[in-house]
Design a protein around this motif. Structure first.
Motif, PDB file in Angstrom:
ATOM      1  N   TYR A  37     -13.097  77.432 119.805  1.00  0.00           N
ATOM      2  CA  TYR A  37     -12.286  77.078 119.782  1.00  0.00           C
ATOM      3  C   TYR A  37     -10.985  76.326 118.706  1.00  0.00           C
ATOM      4  O   TYR A  37     -11.456  77.649 117.621  1.00  0.00           O
ATOM      5  N   VAL A  38     -10.362  75.773 119.409  1.00  0.00           N
ATOM      6  CA  VAL A  38      -8.596  75.564 118.326  1.00  0.00           C
ATOM      7  C   VAL A  38      -9.337  74.432 117.016  1.00  0.00           C
ATOM      8  O   VAL A  38      -9.817  73.309 117.627  1.00  0.00           O
ATOM      9  N   VAL A  39      -9.677  74.625 116.595  1.00  0.00           N
ATOM     10  CA  VAL A  39      -9.929  73.737 115.483  1.00  0.00           C
ATOM     11  C   VAL A  39      -8.729  72.583 114.016  1.00  0.00           C
ATOM     12  O   VAL A  39      -7.621  73.858 113.915  1.00  0.00           O
ATOM     13  N   ILE A  40      -8.274  71.433 114.807  1.00  0.00           N
ATOM     14  CA  ILE A  40      -7.152  71.151 114.386  1.00  0.00           C
ATOM     15  C   ILE A  40      -7.541  69.626 112.539  1.00  0.00           C
ATOM     16  O   ILE A  40      -8.579  68.729 113.392  1.00  0.00           O
ATOM     17  N   GLY A  41      -8.089  70.386 111.750  1.00  0.00           N
ATOM     18  CA  GLY A  41      -8.224  69.106 110.373  1.00  0.00           C
ATOM     19  C   GLY A  41      -7.021  68.333 109.894  1.00  0.00           C
ATOM     20  O   GLY A  41      -6.032  68.828 109.608  1.00  0.00           O
ATOM     21  N   GLU A  42      -6.281  67.547 110.177  1.00  0.00           N
ATOM     22  CA  GLU A  42      -5.608  66.344 109.683  1.00  0.00           C
ATOM     23  C   GLU A  42      -5.791  65.134 108.367  1.00  0.00           C
ATOM     24  O   GLU A  42      -6.444  64.127 110.132  1.00  0.00           O
ATOM     25  N   PHE A  43      -5.216  64.761 108.097  1.00  0.00           N
ATOM     26  CA  PHE A  43      -5.275  63.713 107.250  1.00  0.00           C
ATOM     27  C   PHE A  43      -4.418  62.654 107.954  1.00  0.00           C
ATOM     28  O   PHE A  43      -2.948  63.136 108.102  1.00  0.00           O
ATOM     29  N   ALA A  44      -4.408  61.219 107.905  1.00  0.00           N
ATOM     30  CA  ALA A  44      -3.512  60.098 108.756  1.00  0.00           C
ATOM     31  C   ALA A  44      -3.579  58.825 108.040  1.00  0.00           C
ATOM     32  O   ALA A  44      -4.604  59.294 107.140  1.00  0.00           O
ATOM     33  N   LYS A  45      -2.706  58.263 107.813  1.00  0.00           N
ATOM     34  CA  LYS A  45      -2.128  56.812 106.995  1.00  0.00           C
ATOM     35  C   LYS A  45      -2.192  56.182 108.546  1.00  0.00           C
ATOM     36  O   LYS A  45      -1.956  55.853 109.074  1.00  0.00           O
ATOM     37  N   ILE A  46      -3.513  55.251 107.953  1.00  0.00           N
ATOM     38  CA  ILE A  46      -3.687  53.901 108.683  1.00  0.00           C
ATOM     39  C   ILE A  46      -2.295  52.928 108.322  1.00  0.00           C
ATOM     40  O   ILE A  46      -2.296  52.445 107.389  1.00  0.00           O
ATOM     41  N   THR A  47      -1.704  52.740 109.592  1.00  0.00           N
ATOM     42  CA  THR A  47      -0.610  52.111 109.500  1.00  0.00           C
ATOM     43  C   THR A  47      -1.059  50.573 110.158  1.00  0.00           C
ATOM     44  O   THR A  47      -0.050  49.963 109.623  1.00  0.00           O
ATOM     45  N   PHE A  48      -1.952  50.807 111.031  1.00  0.00           N
ATOM     46  CA  PHE A  48      -2.812  48.693 111.513  1.00  0.00           C
ATOM     47  C   PHE A  48      -4.263  48.484 111.628  1.00  0.00           C
ATOM     48  O   PHE A  48      -4.647  49.806 112.486  1.00  0.00           O
ATOM     49  N   MET A  49      -4.012  47.413 111.054  1.00  0.00           N
ATOM     50  CA  MET A  49      -6.092  47.491 110.839  1.00  0.00           C
ATOM     51  C   MET A  49      -6.105  45.528 111.221  1.00  0.00           C
ATOM     52  O   MET A  49      -5.643  45.076 109.915  1.00  0.00           O
ATOM     53  N   GLU A  50      -6.741  45.639 111.991  1.00  0.00           N
ATOM     54  CA  GLU A  50      -7.303  44.293 112.015  1.00  0.00           C
ATOM     55  C   GLU A  50      -9.005  44.670 112.375  1.00  0.00           C
ATOM     56  O   GLU A  50      -9.125  44.882 113.292  1.00  0.00           O
TER      57      GLU A  50
END
Length: 175
Positions: free
Chosen positions: A136-149
């Motif tokens: 398996y190719v494992v990709i772990g990343e952080f993300a910024k929530i730019t929209f939430m409702e």
């Protein structure tokens, strides 16, 4: 279950269910995700390895880890496994995607998954079974929530069109 271990973890999913998010990973991949209810999610991928893909009614497991912190996990018909951690207060997501080789390995075919998956489940199962899956190719990343409702539970109007069919500027809102 956490209660069986005597951990006394919170289990209030009501504040999370019905939330609609758009988030962008540090690697530039942009995703949209909706907590349809306690057992299913919808999502579409706007940018990234499989940008253009979208799915509704994906079965998942959802837990609350702490106030404002939730984790969703699922296994797709493609063989891909996903684990998402949402920290609502800090507007952060950490996603780990476990791609089988046939999607993310060198010389493989991520484009086969770029569709409305719900209409191609048999194909996704066939591609998964043809493989290869490992390693398996494992990709772990952080993300910024730019929209939430909050959109309410089981709202078919949230993720109801292919990626790229959103009003201009929608992805850049900071609600």
């Amino acid at each position: 279950m956490a209660d069986d271990l005597g951990l006394d973890l919170p289990n209030d999913l009501d504040a999370f269910i019905g939330n609609h998010f758009i988030y962008t990973y540090a690697n530039g991949w942009r995703y949209e995700w909706y907590a349809r209810n306690a057992t299913t999610c919808d999502y579409r991928i706007h940018q990234g390895l499989v940008g253009g893909r979208w799915v509704t009614n994906q079965t998942m497991q959802l837990v609350q880890l702490a106030p404002g912190m939730y984790k969703a996990d699922w296994h797709e018909p493609t063989g891909t496994c996903v684990s998402l951690y949402f920290d609502i207060g800090r507007r952060v997501v950490h996603g780990t995607i476990f791609f089988p080789q046939w999607i993310a390995g060198e010389g493989q075919h991520p484009e086969k998954t770029i569709c409305y998956q719900n209409e191609f489940i048999a194909d996704m199962n066939r591609f998964r079974d043809e493989g290869p899956a490992y390693p398996y190719v494992v990709i772990g990343e952080f993300a910024k929530i730019t929209f939430m409702e909050q959109r309410g539970a089981d709202n078919d109007d949230v993720i109801n069109a292919a990626p790229g069919q959103l009003p201009d500027g929608f992805l850049d809102r900071t609600n």
